[in-house]
Design an enzyme around this catalytic site. Structure first.
Site, mmCIF file in Angstrom:
data_model
loop_
_atom_site.group_PDB
_atom_site.id
_atom_site.type_symbol
_atom_site.label_atom_id
_atom_site.label_comp_id
_atom_site.label_asym_id
_atom_site.label_seq_id
_atom_site.Cartn_x
_atom_site.Cartn_y
_atom_site.Cartn_z
ATOM 1 N N LYS A 182 0.815 -1.214 0.000
ATOM 2 C CA LYS A 182 0.000 0.000 0.000
ATOM 3 C C LYS A 182 0.848 1.263 0.000
ATOM 4 O O LYS A 182 0.445 2.266 -0.588
ATOM 5 C CB LYS A 182 -0.963 -0.020 1.172
ATOM 6 C CG LYS A 182 -2.094 -0.990 0.887
ATOM 7 C CD LYS A 182 -3.237 -0.850 1.830
ATOM 8 C CE LYS A 182 -4.266 -1.902 1.516
ATOM 9 N NZ LYS A 182 -4.785 -2.535 2.718
ATOM 10 N N LYS B 60 -3.561 -11.143 -8.600
ATOM 11 C CA LYS B 60 -4.914 -11.603 -8.263
ATOM 12 C C LYS B 60 -5.944 -10.573 -8.722
ATOM 13 O O LYS B 60 -5.607 -9.415 -8.916
ATOM 14 C CB LYS B 60 -5.020 -11.821 -6.748
ATOM 15 C CG LYS B 60 -4.689 -10.561 -5.969
ATOM 16 C CD LYS B 60 -4.907 -10.691 -4.475
ATOM 17 C CE LYS B 60 -4.565 -9.388 -3.800
ATOM 18 N NZ LYS B 60 -5.527 -8.819 -2.905
ATOM 19 N N LYS C 149 -10.092 -5.013 -6.513
ATOM 20 C CA LYS C 149 -11.031 -3.928 -6.807
ATOM 21 C C LYS C 149 -10.331 -2.760 -7.493
ATOM 22 O O LYS C 149 -10.922 -2.059 -8.284
ATOM 23 C CB LYS C 149 -11.642 -3.414 -5.499
ATOM 24 C CG LYS C 149 -12.512 -4.425 -4.787
ATOM 25 C CD LYS C 149 -13.375 -3.726 -3.737
ATOM 26 C CE LYS C 149 -13.834 -4.669 -2.663
ATOM 27 N NZ LYS C 149 -13.038 -4.572 -1.435
HETATM 28 P P1 AMP Z 1 -11.054 -6.809 0.139
HETATM 29 O O1 AMP Z 1 -11.622 -6.712 -1.238
HETATM 30 O O2 AMP Z 1 -9.560 -6.624 0.153
HETATM 31 O O3 AMP Z 1 -11.779 -5.994 1.155
HETATM 32 O O4 AMP Z 1 -11.230 -8.345 0.572
HETATM 33 C C1 AMP Z 1 -12.445 -8.911 0.966
HETATM 34 C C2 AMP Z 1 -12.323 -10.419 0.992
HETATM 35 O O5 AMP Z 1 -12.159 -10.929 -0.329
HETATM 36 C C3 AMP Z 1 -11.123 -10.947 1.802
HETATM 37 O O6 AMP Z 1 -11.536 -12.109 2.493
HETATM 38 C C4 AMP Z 1 -10.104 -11.289 0.743
HETATM 39 O O7 AMP Z 1 -9.235 -12.325 1.164
HETATM 40 C C5 AMP Z 1 -10.998 -11.767 -0.389
HETATM 41 N N1 AMP Z 1 -10.346 -11.565 -1.703
HETATM 42 C C6 AMP Z 1 -10.085 -10.386 -2.320
HETATM 43 N N2 AMP Z 1 -9.486 -10.595 -3.526
HETATM 44 C C7 AMP Z 1 -9.374 -11.945 -3.657
HETATM 45 C C8 AMP Z 1 -8.852 -12.820 -4.698
HETATM 46 N N3 AMP Z 1 -8.385 -12.335 -5.843
HETATM 47 N N4 AMP Z 1 -8.897 -14.158 -4.484
HETATM 48 C C9 AMP Z 1 -9.420 -14.671 -3.332
HETATM 49 N N5 AMP Z 1 -9.926 -13.913 -2.336
HETATM 50 C C10 AMP Z 1 -9.900 -12.578 -2.493
#
Ligand code: AMP
Length: 325
Positions: A107, A189, A192
């Site tokens: 970040k 990966k 968003k």
């Molecule tokens: P975030 O979008 O960072 O707030 O993540 C929300 C949830 O989605 C968390 O449990 C992350 O581990 C999961 N997550 C986000 N991106 C991925 C991805 N590409 N593959 C698997 N899990 C993901």
């Protein structure tokens, strides 16, 4: 217990890394799922669109199958006890370990103009969210493994110093390895904020889904039978396993192994299967988002359930810490 930040549209990684397990767990466990709006402030301090983004994450979770009557589905900032526990845990977190966290390093690279203390203590806030409900199982994707390890360290330090209050939280995926949904460009990966053309969002229109899948990186195909797959091809198979039928995956596996695979056909098939998976969710989201009164009532009901659990924990915490004079 788990959470998702309202920093943009949810994508396939959020679904298969997290939400899919929320839906399974809601019938087996006492669950707390939240929209992590406080976490989003570490990188998105402008709150102009925050309310809309919070509503969208709620609607997307519900459209995927989460039932707000079965779980506590709430918004992080509406449970003030989170901030109190975060403060206590900050005294048990060392700056050295926080500075070494991979997500912190990522970040500061992405937001060099805003390296704030909240970014550094992000894993502390996450630990507070989890242990506020004395949760044991945390359904998350693979990217969260290190944060969970840190949460266990904070818990152990707390328990060692003040008495056995918290269970050790674990990343949870029904005894399977944690999921990482790869991006379509062959590296990293789905996320968003990074390369939006390589991420499939639950809000993507059918044509956009097809176009993104067709653009996924491939090559001219294997030259020898049963050869190892390069990572970008492995990723396409992985995505296919998530949304296509077993027969289809087996057909393309066999084609790959005898060098007759046609990636154009494979991507067309994957595009259609993705459309079939995503479009019903997208349509439901739009219906739910149109009902603001319903969404407000979901948030109120969720916050009430979460506050009840949080109040009970904080009573125990204050007593254990000797803050009960
Ligand atoms: P975030 O979008 O960072 O707030 O993540 C929300 C949830 O989605 C968390 O449990 C992350 O581990 C999961 N997550 C986000 N991106 C991925 C991805 N590409 N593959 C698997 N899990 C993901």
């Amino acid at each position: 217990m788990s959470g998702i930040r309202p920093t943009g549209f949810l994508h396939l990684g959020n679904y298969f890394g997290a939400i899919r397990n929320y839906i399974k767990m809601q019938d087996d466990f006492d669950c707390y799922f939240m929209v992590a709006d406080l976490h989003s402030l570490t990188t998105h301090p402008d709150t102009k669109h925050l309310k809309g983004n919070v509503q969208r994450v709620l609607a997307e979770n519900i459209a995927c199958g989460l039932n707000p009557d079965k779980v506590a589905l709430y918004c992080q900032s509406q449970v003030y006890e989170t901030s109190e526990l975060y403060l206590y845990l900050n005294m048990l977190a060392y700056t050295g370990e926080l500075e070494k966290t991979v997500t912190f390093k990522d970040k500061i690279r992405q937001h060099p103009g805003n390296i704030n203390a909240g970014l550094l203590t992000y894993p502390v806030l996450q630990a507070a969210d989890i242990i506020l409900h004395r949760a044991k199982y945390v359904p998350v994707g693979k990217d969260q493994e290190q944060h969970l390890e840190m949460a266990r360290n904070f818990v152990n330090r707390f328990n060692h110093r003040y008495g056995d209050v918290f269970p050790e939280p674990q990343a949870f995926n029904y005894n399977e390895v944690l999921v990482k949904v790869p991006s379509l460009d062959g590296s990293g990966k789905m996320s968003k904020s990074e390369n939006q053309m390589a991420t499939l969002f639950l809000a993507d229109e059918d044509d956009v889904i097809r176009k993104k899948v067709l653009k996924a990186k491939t090559d001219s195909g294997p030259k020898e039978n049963n050869s190892e797959k390069p990572e970008y091809i492995e990723n396409i198979f992985l995505l296919m396993e998530l949304v296509s039928s077993r027969e289809i995956v087996e057909k393309y596996e066999a084609d790959y192994n005898n060098c007759t695979i046609r990636y154009g056909d494979m991507k067309k098939q994957l595009g259609e299967d993705m459309v079939n998976f995503i479009s019903p969710i997208r349509n439901k989201v739009e219906t739910i988002l149109n009902d603001e009164i319903y969404l407000k009532s979901v948030m109120e009901q969720g916050a009430e359930k979460a506050r009840k659990s949080a109040r009970a924990t904080m009573q125990i915490v204050r007593e254990a810490m000797g803050l009960n004079y």
